[in-house]
Write a protein that holds these residues in place. Structure first.
Motif, mmCIF file in Angstrom:
data_model
loop_
_atom_site.group_PDB
_atom_site.id
_atom_site.type_symbol
_atom_site.label_atom_id
_atom_site.label_comp_id
_atom_site.label_asym_id
_atom_site.label_seq_id
_atom_site.Cartn_x
_atom_site.Cartn_y
_atom_site.Cartn_z
ATOM 1 N N MET A 13 -9.063 24.049 0.406
ATOM 2 C CA MET A 13 -7.670 24.143 0.839
ATOM 3 C C MET A 13 -7.127 25.563 0.710
ATOM 4 N N SER A 14 -7.991 26.552 0.601
ATOM 5 C CA SER A 14 -7.547 27.928 0.377
ATOM 6 C C SER A 14 -6.685 28.472 1.519
ATOM 7 N N GLU A 15 -6.824 27.971 2.732
ATOM 8 C CA GLU A 15 -6.012 28.436 3.853
ATOM 9 C C GLU A 15 -4.761 27.585 4.071
ATOM 10 N N PHE A 16 -4.589 26.527 3.291
ATOM 11 C CA PHE A 16 -3.452 25.635 3.479
ATOM 12 C C PHE A 16 -2.207 26.219 2.832
ATOM 13 N N GLU A 17 -1.100 26.148 3.567
ATOM 14 C CA GLU A 17 0.197 26.559 3.033
ATOM 15 C C GLU A 17 1.238 25.553 3.505
ATOM 16 N N LEU A 18 1.823 24.834 2.587
ATOM 17 C CA LEU A 18 2.782 23.781 2.932
ATOM 18 C C LEU A 18 3.963 24.329 3.728
ATOM 19 N N GLY A 19 4.388 25.539 3.406
ATOM 20 C CA GLY A 19 5.511 26.155 4.111
ATOM 21 C C GLY A 19 5.243 26.395 5.588
ATOM 22 N N HIS A 20 3.988 26.445 5.988
ATOM 23 C CA HIS A 20 3.644 26.587 7.407
ATOM 24 C C HIS A 20 4.078 25.339 8.188
ATOM 25 N N TYR A 21 3.957 24.187 7.563
ATOM 26 C CA TYR A 21 4.280 22.920 8.215
ATOM 27 C C TYR A 21 5.735 22.508 7.988
ATOM 28 N N TYR A 22 6.291 22.893 6.866
ATOM 29 C CA TYR A 22 7.664 22.537 6.517
ATOM 30 C C TYR A 22 8.403 23.800 6.087
ATOM 31 N N PRO A 23 8.785 24.653 7.056
ATOM 32 C CA PRO A 23 9.397 25.944 6.719
ATOM 33 C C PRO A 23 10.689 25.822 5.915
ATOM 34 N N PHE A 24 11.376 24.705 6.021
ATOM 35 C CA PHE A 24 12.643 24.545 5.306
ATOM 36 C C PHE A 24 12.479 24.576 3.796
ATOM 37 N N ILE A 25 11.280 24.297 3.272
ATOM 38 C CA ILE A 25 11.107 24.290 1.813
ATOM 39 C C ILE A 25 11.174 25.701 1.236
ATOM 40 N N GLN A 26 11.058 26.711 2.094
ATOM 41 C CA GLN A 26 11.105 28.097 1.633
ATOM 42 C C GLN A 26 12.528 28.653 1.637
ATOM 43 N N LEU A 27 13.488 27.871 2.112
ATOM 44 C CA LEU A 27 14.866 28.340 2.198
ATOM 45 C C LEU A 27 15.609 28.127 0.890
ATOM 46 N N SER A 28 16.484 29.059 0.562
ATOM 47 C CA SER A 28 17.394 28.853 -0.561
ATOM 48 C C SER A 28 18.417 27.798 -0.154
ATOM 49 N N LYS A 29 19.167 27.275 -1.101
ATOM 50 C CA LYS A 29 20.170 26.252 -0.758
ATOM 51 C C LYS A 29 21.193 26.774 0.243
ATOM 52 N N PRO A 30 21.752 27.980 0.049
ATOM 53 C CA PRO A 30 22.713 28.461 1.059
ATOM 54 C C PRO A 30 22.068 28.627 2.448
ATOM 55 N N ALA A 31 20.842 29.140 2.483
ATOM 56 C CA ALA A 31 20.162 29.317 3.769
ATOM 57 C C ALA A 31 19.856 27.970 4.410
ATOM 58 N N PHE A 32 19.508 26.980 3.597
ATOM 59 C CA PHE A 32 19.249 25.641 4.124
ATOM 60 C C PHE A 32 20.505 25.066 4.779
ATOM 61 N N PHE A 33 21.637 25.144 4.072
ATOM 62 C CA PHE A 33 22.876 24.598 4.626
ATOM 63 C C PHE A 33 23.309 25.363 5.872
ATOM 64 N N TRP A 34 23.132 26.673 5.890
ATOM 65 C CA TRP A 34 23.456 27.469 7.069
ATOM 66 C C TRP A 34 22.570 27.045 8.248
ATOM 67 N N THR A 35 21.301 26.781 7.988
ATOM 68 C CA THR A 35 20.375 26.339 9.027
ATOM 69 C C THR A 35 20.791 24.975 9.567
ATOM 70 N N VAL A 36 21.229 24.083 8.686
ATOM 71 C CA VAL A 36 21.720 22.768 9.118
ATOM 72 C C VAL A 36 22.934 22.934 10.028
ATOM 73 N N LEU A 37 23.842 23.820 9.656
ATOM 74 C CA LEU A 37 25.030 24.048 10.479
ATOM 75 C C LEU A 37 24.678 24.626 11.846
ATOM 76 N N LYS A 38 23.660 25.469 11.908
ATOM 77 C CA LYS A 38 23.260 26.086 13.171
ATOM 78 C C LYS A 38 22.417 25.163 14.039
ATOM 79 N N SER A 39 21.822 24.138 13.462
ATOM 80 C CA SER A 39 20.829 23.331 14.170
ATOM 81 C C SER A 39 21.294 22.717 15.497
#
Length: 119
Positions: A61-87
């Motif tokens: 699994m050395s090439e696996f990165e969860l953030g590649h499939y679920y980019p939202f997990i790399q966002l801070s809480k403010p960035a996540f909420f801003w992304t939700v508002l922009k969606s």
């Protein structure tokens, strides 16, 4: 190399043990079944499941990165909420929140190869 039907059967057995039996009926698992959208697993659950799965089936699994499939997990809480508002207005925001598919078929392919490969 593992034969395709054998790999699928071993994967389904593993996933069914992890999911448990549903209250009614049975789990409906297919190669296109998505871990997040269809099985309702959250990213920490997916990470734990894939770590155990990789070790159990000897998948590199050395090439696996969860953030590649679920980019939202790399966002801070403010960035996540801003992304939700922009969606509603931004395809990029919707893709960040929706992520990319991570399916049982992809796990099966990795079992056959013995390695996770990002295509």
């Amino acid at each position: 190399m593992i034969a395709r039907p054998e790999a699928w059967e071993r994967l389904v057995d593993f996933i069914e043990v992890k999911l448990g039996k549903p209250f009614l009926g049975q789990n409906s698992l297919a190669p296109e079944t998505d871990l997040y959208h269809d099985l309702d697993l959250n990213p920490p659950e997916i990470s734990a499941l894939l770590n155990e799965w990789g070790m159990k089936f000897g998948v590199d699994m050395s090439e696996f990165e969860l953030g590649h499939y679920y980019p939202f997990i790399q966002l801070s809480k403010p960035a996540f909420f801003w992304t939700v508002l922009k969606s509603p207005f931004s395809l990029e925001a919707r893709e960040t929140l929706g992520g990319w598919q991570l399916t049982l078929g992809m796990l099966e392919e990795a079992m056959i190869r013995g390695k996770w490969v990002i295509d």
